[in-house]
Design a protein around this motif. Structure first.
Motif, short mmCIF file in Angstrom:
data_model
loop_
_atom_site.label_atom_id
_atom_site.label_comp_id
_atom_site.label_asym_id
_atom_site.label_seq_id
_atom_site.Cartn_x
_atom_site.Cartn_y
_atom_site.Cartn_z
N THR A 103 8.10 6.04 8.95
CA THR A 103 7.76 5.42 7.67
C THR A 103 7.48 6.51 6.64
O THR A 103 6.96 7.58 6.98
CB THR A 103 6.53 4.51 7.78
OG1 THR A 103 5.38 5.27 8.15
CG2 THR A 103 6.75 3.39 8.78
N VAL A 104 7.85 6.23 5.41
CA VAL A 104 7.64 7.17 4.31
C VAL A 104 7.12 6.39 3.11
O VAL A 104 7.69 5.35 2.75
CB VAL A 104 8.95 7.90 3.93
CG1 VAL A 104 8.70 8.84 2.75
CG2 VAL A 104 9.51 8.67 5.12
N ARG A 105 6.06 6.93 2.49
CA ARG A 105 5.57 6.35 1.24
C ARG A 105 5.29 7.49 0.28
O ARG A 105 4.60 8.46 0.63
CB ARG A 105 4.31 5.52 1.46
CG ARG A 105 3.80 4.85 0.18
CD ARG A 105 2.56 4.02 0.42
NE ARG A 105 2.11 3.43 -0.82
CZ ARG A 105 1.34 4.05 -1.71
NH1 ARG A 105 0.93 5.30 -1.48
NH2 ARG A 105 0.97 3.45 -2.82
N LEU A 106 5.83 7.37 -0.93
CA LEU A 106 5.62 8.39 -1.95
C LEU A 106 4.51 7.93 -2.90
O LEU A 106 4.59 6.84 -3.48
CB LEU A 106 6.90 8.64 -2.74
CG LEU A 106 8.13 9.09 -1.93
CD1 LEU A 106 9.28 9.43 -2.87
CD2 LEU A 106 7.81 10.26 -1.03
N ALA A 107 3.51 8.76 -3.04
CA ALA A 107 2.42 8.54 -3.98
C ALA A 107 2.51 9.61 -5.06
O ALA A 107 3.14 10.66 -4.85
CB ALA A 107 1.07 8.59 -3.26
N PRO A 108 1.90 9.38 -6.24
CA PRO A 108 1.99 10.38 -7.31
C PRO A 108 1.53 11.77 -6.89
O PRO A 108 2.01 12.78 -7.41
CB PRO A 108 1.09 9.81 -8.41
CG PRO A 108 1.11 8.33 -8.17
CD PRO A 108 1.17 8.18 -6.68
N LEU A 156 3.36 10.02 5.53
CA LEU A 156 4.34 9.84 6.60
C LEU A 156 3.72 9.11 7.78
O LEU A 156 2.57 9.35 8.14
CB LEU A 156 4.87 11.20 7.07
CG LEU A 156 5.50 12.12 6.02
CD1 LEU A 156 5.89 13.44 6.67
CD2 LEU A 156 6.72 11.45 5.38
N GLY A 157 4.51 8.24 8.41
CA GLY A 157 4.15 7.66 9.70
C GLY A 157 5.06 8.27 10.75
O GLY A 157 6.28 8.27 10.60
N VAL A 167 15.65 5.09 5.70
CA VAL A 167 15.69 3.97 4.75
C VAL A 167 14.45 4.00 3.86
O VAL A 167 14.54 3.84 2.63
CB VAL A 167 15.81 2.63 5.49
CG1 VAL A 167 15.63 1.45 4.52
CG2 VAL A 167 17.14 2.52 6.21
N ASP A 168 13.26 4.21 4.47
CA ASP A 168 12.02 4.27 3.68
C ASP A 168 12.08 5.40 2.65
O ASP A 168 11.72 5.21 1.48
CB ASP A 168 10.84 4.51 4.61
CG ASP A 168 10.25 3.22 5.15
OD1 ASP A 168 10.90 2.18 5.00
OD2 ASP A 168 9.15 3.27 5.74
N ALA A 169 12.53 6.58 3.10
CA ALA A 169 12.54 7.75 2.21
C ALA A 169 13.45 7.51 1.01
O ALA A 169 13.07 7.75 -0.14
CB ALA A 169 12.98 8.99 2.99
N THR A 172 10.77 5.62 -7.24
CA THR A 172 10.09 6.57 -8.12
C THR A 172 11.03 7.23 -9.13
O THR A 172 10.58 8.01 -9.97
CB THR A 172 9.41 7.67 -7.28
OG1 THR A 172 10.40 8.32 -6.46
CG2 THR A 172 8.32 7.09 -6.40
N GLY A 173 12.32 6.94 -9.03
CA GLY A 173 13.27 7.51 -9.97
C GLY A 173 13.81 8.87 -9.58
O GLY A 173 14.60 9.47 -10.32
N LEU A 174 13.43 9.38 -8.40
CA LEU A 174 13.94 10.66 -7.95
C LEU A 174 15.39 10.56 -7.46
O LEU A 174 16.08 11.57 -7.31
CB LEU A 174 13.05 11.23 -6.84
CG LEU A 174 11.72 11.82 -7.34
CD1 LEU A 174 10.75 12.00 -6.19
CD2 LEU A 174 11.95 13.16 -8.04
#
Length: 599
Positions: free
Chosen positions: A406-411, A416-417, A433-435, A442-444
């Protein structure tokens, strides 16, 4: 294939209307749809308790009906439900339950009435004498009442000695209509089966108590065929280039299956000889390789299997050392690339018995997609490629300890999981898929899939780098997501999206008409529905409508062991599903390109 309409009138005043293929019994149709009818033998025709009254339509009485009912009751429409074959539309009156049939919850919330093919009957037989000179087999068959199983030579060789050594007190083991063993004493409490999901990457085995339906042990391991390639095409190619590859691939499949069988038996303290049946769900290539069938025609157009329905086989044909006469149930294949694993998954999900319109997606290197409801099913296969297995990703790996899942992007950074709660060593499919979904959010990553700089997330933008001129995003230390990795995921999701969108078009419906999307397979269990929607892998629906269904192929294999009528339902799916070939569609490439962009 036309269907017949059955209307069940229940004792509480309700009516249930269902449609089934012609030839299904009233008992089977009821159990498939959660309608309880009295039975203590599970529909084998021995208890004679499953009486129903046919009030509309016609069902000719069978000899067994004649034994159960007087002539006036037969004229009044009373029939044994397990012998009442629906050849036309029927109205069926169901009396109140007098007993509660044994049932188990299997598959996607399905409850199945237990009617395994394997039965055990304890018998105390009268010894032969000059006044009763029946053969040993005739004596045993008479005690089994209406079953009248046939026996092969191996059983006949053991029959006489076992009967006499056991003092004529024995347990008959019957699988369908075959006497497979006679055991001394009363062994009725011990009968097991093993359900196998024979996957290209992973093989899973579950030991079941056939008397209760309870799973007793489960185990999984990598398919030992892995050195020959990560996907079916490379394994087929191996057999084309080397005449010795096919027997080696067969032996590796056998070794994997048998090791798992011994493992689950040991864990549950069951003797392998007490396993009387196995069920195997696998794609067409895996089944061909395991049975030593030449897979080359599967890999070249027009993609033809040796057979869609395999001939009767035994566990020994799969190298599984359990009871010597143990049977093997092999799920039929719809085609070269929609195999028995998908048929097992459809059985477990009950798609052909549900009024809701549902979309079934088994995400993998070859992605199988099925759309439909009780009104009909249409299927296709999409060449997704190895991205979801981590094979085509620079820092990719399979879903094992150390894989980022799992991946979550915060500011202010990246969360990561990691499988096993250890230091990350790579990126598995769900993490990929998460990444990408998070980078899109986030627009990256822009709609075209290009890594770019997000002005509103400077700390995340600082993770952008270049390696040998290729853009990459740093997930953790040396683990990077490269521009090429994003492209691999784009190709995979575009192929899948093209597949389900074409099926929707074939059915003349829109995505909004779908009641549910089922994400099947081990990968589907870990995939975030929200992120699958975000990147366009599945239709843009409310998140609750996208459900991770888990290992439905394995669940279907369990169903086949627990109910021979469910097994018949799997065979009926061959006539229920219409296959659509994508490779010969003139518009496939244009649609594929259109689906590359992220929503």
């Amino acid at each position: 294939m036309s269907r017949v309409r059955l209307v069940y009138r229940l004792d509480d005043g309700r009516e249930r209307e269902i449609s089934v293929p012609p030839g299904v019994t009233a008992f089977d149709a009821a159990s498939w749809n959660g309608i309880a009818i009295d039975s203590t033998c599970g529909g084998h025709g021995t208890c004679r308790k499953c009486g129903v009254r046919i009030t509309g339509g016609s069902v000719p009485p069978t000899p067994l009906d004649g034994r159960a009912y007087e002539a006036d009751r037969l004229r009044d429409g009373w029939r044994l439900a397990c012998r009442a074959v629906a050849g036309e539309d029927l109205t069926i009156e169901v009396p109140p339950l007098g007993t509660r049939p044994k049932a188990a919850t299997v598959g996607v919330g399905r409850q199945v009435i237990l009617r395994p093919a394997v039965q055990k009957r304890y018998l105390e037989l009268a010894e032969p004498c000059l006044a009763d000179q029946r053969s040993d087999l005739e004596r045993l068959q008479a005690a089994l009442d209406d079953l009248e199983p046939r026996a092969d030579l191996d059983v006949l060789r053991r029959l006489g000695p076992v009967l006499r050594a056991a003092g004529w007190k024995v347990t008959a083991v019957v699988a369908d209509d075959v006497l497979i063993d006679v055991e001394p004493g009363d062994t009725t409490a011990r009968r097991f089966g093993i359900a196998f999901d024979l996957g290209t990457t992973t093989v899973v085995a579950t030991l079941l108590d056939l008397a209760t339906g309870a799973p007793l042990a489960a185990a999984s391991r990598l398919n030992a065929q892995q050195p020959f390639g990560a996907d079916v095409i490379t394994r087929i190619s191996a057999t084309m280039m080397d005449a010795g590859a096919l027997p080696r691939l067969r032996d590796l499949a056998h070794a994997t299956l048998d090791e798992l069988a011994q493992e689950v038996c040991k864990e549950a303290e069951a003797e392998p000889g007490e396993v009387y049946e196995i069920a195997v769900a696998g794609n067409a290539t895996m089944i061909h390789l395991a049975l030593g069938l030449d897979p080359e025609p599967l890999g070249v157009a027009p993609f033809i299997p040796a057979a869609r329905t395999m001939p009767e086989s035994r566990a020994a044909d799969f190298g599984v050392a359990v009871h010597p006469a143990a049977r093997a149930t092999v799920f039929p294949a719809l085609g070269a690339y929609v195999g028995g694993d998908i048929v097992a998954g459809l059985l477990a999900s009950g798609m052909d018995r549900d009024r809701r319109l549902r979309l079934f997606i088994d995400v993998g290197t070859n992605c199988e997609i099925v759309l439909g409801s009780v009104a009909g099913l249409v299927a296709t296969a999409a060449p997704a490629g190895p991205a979801f297995e981590g094979a085509a990703v620079r820092c990719g790996m399979r879903a094992a300890a150390g894989a980022i899942e799992t991946v979550r992007l915060a500011p202010d950074g990246v969360e990561l999981g990691v499988i096993g709660d250890v230091a990350p060593t790579g990126l598995c499919g769900s993490g990929l898929v998460d990444a990408v979904a998070e980078l899109v959010r986030t627009g990256l990553v822009d709609a075209s899939g290009r890594l770019t700089t997000a002005a509103d997330a400077p700390m995340l933008a600082g993770r952008l780098t270049q390696v040998n001129g290729e853009r990459a995003f740093i997930l953790h230390g040396g683990i990077r997501l490269f521009q090429r990795d994003i492209r691999e995921l784009q190709f995979a999701k575009a192929a899948i999206a093209t597949g389900w969108s074409l099926l929707l078009e074939e059915a003349g419906i829109g995505a909004g008409d779908l009641a549910q999307v089922l994400l099947a397979g081990s990968f589907g269990s870990y995939l975030s529905p929200a992120n699958a929607i975000r990147i366009g892998l599945v239709p843009a629906l409310p998140v609750p409508r996208v459900v991770s269904a888990g290992n439905v192929a394995g669940e279907g294999a369990k169903l086949a062991l627990l109910s021979r009528r469910e097994r018949a339902g799997a065979d009926a799916l061959l006539e229920e599903v219409r296959y659509v070939e994508l490779s010969d569609r003139a518009d496939f490439n244009d649609r594929f390109i259109a689906n590359l962009a992220f929503p």
